[in-house]
Design a protein around this motif. Structure first.
Motif, short mmCIF file in Angstrom:
data_model
loop_
_atom_site.label_atom_id
_atom_site.label_comp_id
_atom_site.label_asym_id
_atom_site.label_seq_id
_atom_site.Cartn_x
_atom_site.Cartn_y
_atom_site.Cartn_z
N HIS A 58 0.46 -1.41 -0.23
CA HIS A 58 0.26 -0.44 0.09
C HIS A 58 1.03 1.86 -0.05
O HIS A 58 2.16 1.07 0.23
CB HIS A 58 -1.17 0.05 1.54
N PRO A 59 0.21 2.40 -0.51
CA PRO A 59 1.06 3.64 -0.54
C PRO A 59 1.41 4.50 1.16
O PRO A 59 0.75 4.70 1.44
CB PRO A 59 0.87 4.08 -1.99
N HIS A 60 1.62 5.49 0.99
CA HIS A 60 1.64 6.90 1.69
C HIS A 60 2.38 8.07 1.08
O HIS A 60 3.13 8.11 0.04
CB HIS A 60 2.41 6.15 3.30
N ARG A 61 2.24 9.31 1.69
CA ARG A 61 2.73 10.18 1.23
C ARG A 61 2.33 11.93 2.36
O ARG A 61 1.16 11.24 2.68
CB ARG A 61 2.27 11.14 -0.10
N ALA A 99 6.24 9.64 -1.90
CA ALA A 99 6.27 8.50 -1.95
C ALA A 99 6.24 7.28 -1.40
O ALA A 99 7.74 7.08 -2.06
CB ALA A 99 5.97 8.30 -4.16
N ALA A 100 6.06 6.52 -0.49
CA ALA A 100 6.48 5.48 0.05
C ALA A 100 5.41 4.24 -0.44
O ALA A 100 4.19 4.77 -1.02
CB ALA A 100 6.66 5.23 1.31
N ARG A 101 5.69 3.75 -0.86
CA ARG A 101 4.99 1.75 -1.01
C ARG A 101 5.53 0.73 -0.85
O ARG A 101 6.80 0.29 -0.07
CB ARG A 101 4.98 2.00 -2.62
N HIS A 102 4.74 0.26 0.55
CA HIS A 102 5.36 -0.70 1.72
C HIS A 102 4.65 -1.52 1.97
O HIS A 102 3.35 -2.00 1.32
CB HIS A 102 6.64 -0.48 2.81
N ALA A 273 -2.27 12.98 -4.63
CA ALA A 273 -1.36 12.00 -4.93
C ALA A 273 -1.95 10.54 -5.09
O ALA A 273 -1.54 9.96 -5.48
CB ALA A 273 -1.66 11.73 -3.26
N PHE A 274 -3.66 10.02 -5.21
CA PHE A 274 -4.34 8.92 -5.92
C PHE A 274 -3.72 9.22 -7.41
O PHE A 274 -3.85 7.78 -7.99
CB PHE A 274 -5.43 9.33 -5.58
N ARG A 275 -4.36 10.42 -7.73
CA ARG A 275 -3.71 10.19 -9.22
C ARG A 275 -1.45 9.68 -9.12
O ARG A 275 -2.07 9.06 -10.32
CB ARG A 275 -3.92 11.11 -10.20
N ASP A 276 -1.40 10.43 -8.95
CA ASP A 276 0.07 9.55 -8.96
C ASP A 276 0.21 8.90 -8.12
O ASP A 276 0.86 7.52 -9.41
CB ASP A 276 0.92 10.54 -7.97
N PHE A 277 -0.66 7.54 -7.60
CA PHE A 277 -0.04 6.18 -7.81
C PHE A 277 -1.04 5.14 -8.90
O PHE A 277 -0.23 4.32 -9.45
CB PHE A 277 -0.97 6.35 -5.88
N PHE A 282 4.38 5.87 -7.59
CA PHE A 282 4.69 5.33 -6.45
C PHE A 282 5.53 4.04 -6.36
O PHE A 282 6.27 3.80 -5.20
CB PHE A 282 3.68 5.08 -5.11
N GLY A 283 6.05 3.88 -7.96
CA GLY A 283 6.77 2.86 -8.03
C GLY A 283 5.90 1.51 -8.19
O GLY A 283 5.05 1.24 -8.19
N PRO A 284 7.27 0.40 -8.13
CA PRO A 284 6.15 -1.20 -8.34
C PRO A 284 6.19 -1.49 -7.29
O PRO A 284 6.19 -0.90 -5.87
CB PRO A 284 7.55 -2.49 -8.64
N PRO A 285 5.10 -2.03 -6.38
CA PRO A 285 4.60 -3.37 -5.55
C PRO A 285 5.81 -3.60 -4.55
O PRO A 285 7.09 -4.04 -5.47
CB PRO A 285 3.55 -3.90 -6.29
N ALA A 286 5.29 -3.70 -3.29
CA ALA A 286 6.39 -4.07 -2.21
C ALA A 286 5.94 -5.87 -2.27
O ALA A 286 4.96 -5.74 -1.84
CB ALA A 286 6.07 -3.51 -1.17
#
Length: 287
Positions: A58-61, A99-102, A273-277, A282-286
């Motif tokens: 899931h993402p965070h910002r 942009a975190a994704r973890h 942020a939702f559009r960017d995700f 935010f990059g590939p999945p964790a």
């Protein structure tokens, strides 16, 4: 005669828990999300019991997280290549930044029991680089005193510096007291602070209000006070094995919009942020 601020309990409450659908088990709000103005710079703190599969990728910002493991094992995976297992007493710091994704999961059949604090970022630091830091229990400095000890994860407390390197400075300490033991915790007078009792029973502040396991308390502080001037918080244990966590930080004083996995300054920024995700920024999945 010292003019140092002697703090007291401002508000206190007992955390209420609810059963959650599998693979989550139980949740309680230590700091309810709708009171972030009272807790500034802290936004919320959740206490969770969960099994593997509860918090997948899931993402965070726009904010920071501080996760304390109470029991079980917690596996952290991020899309920057980070992977580690945290055990009881370990703490993880994350600056979500821009942009975190973890993913955060229980290990094997463990029920992970954690406290996760959301710590605000000022507007001018919301686009900082994403970073993670694990602080293992044995690497946090400990100061012993008669009847107990204090372990420092973040900030300068009791003459020692915690190893956590947060974007926005804050303090986190773990205090253990035997029955009848007293301790005076010193924090900057301008820090908004709260404590959470993990075990036992403790009298707090000038009123010596009794707080027990699952109790939370915010503390009085000097708004616009001197960051270099310390204040005193009196603690006295009523139990043979009292344990509590104390968090403090300087208020940021900005309007925020916490929404889903993001914390920004406006709803337009949340939508961005939702559009960017969804656009893959935010990059590939964790995984």
């Amino acid at each position: 005669m010292s003019n140092r601020l002697e703090r007291d309990v401002k508000n206190s409450w007992t955390v209420e828990y609810e059963e959650m659908p599998f693979p989550s088990v139980q949740k309680g709000w230590v700091l309810p999300v709708d009171r972030w103005k009272d807790f500034d710079p802290f936004i919320l703190m959740a206490e969770d019991w969960f099994k593997r599969g509860t918090f997948p990728d899931h993402p965070h910002r726009g904010f920071q997280t501080v996760t304390y493991v109470i029991d079980g094992r917690l596996e952290h995976i991020d899309n920057g290549g980070g992977r580690d297992i945290l055990e009881p007493g370990d703490v993880q710091y994350m600056n979500a930044g821009w942009a975190a994704r973890h993913a955060e999961d229980g290990v094997e059949n463990d029920i992970a029991h954690t406290l996760q604090l959301w710590l605000n970022l000022p507007k001018n630091k919301r686009d900082t680089e994403t970073m993670y830091q694990n602080v293992y229990n044995e690497n946090a400095p400990v100061v012993s005193f008669s009847g107990g000890q204090i372990k420092v994860f973040s900030g300068n407390i009791a003459g020692v510096e915690g190893p956590m390197k947060s974007i926005v400075p804050f303090t986190l300490s773990e205090i253990e007291l035997s029955e009848g033991a007293d301790y005076t915790l010193q924090l900057p007078e301008n820090h908004n602070a709260f404590l959470y009792v993990l075990r036992g029973s403790v009298n707090v502040g000038t009123s010596q209000k009794t707080l027990k396991k699952h109790d939370v308390s915010t503390l009085t502080y000097k708004d616009e006070g001197n960051p270099d001037q310390l204040s005193d918080i009196s603690l006295s244990s009523n139990h043979r094995r009292t344990k509590l966590l104390v968090y403090s930080g300087e208020p940021i004083r900005e309007e925020i919009v916490p929404y889903g996995p993001f914390v920004m300054n406006s709803m337009d920024e949340i939508k961005e942020a939702f559009r960017d995700f969804h656009a893959g920024k935010f990059g590939p999945p964790a995984e």
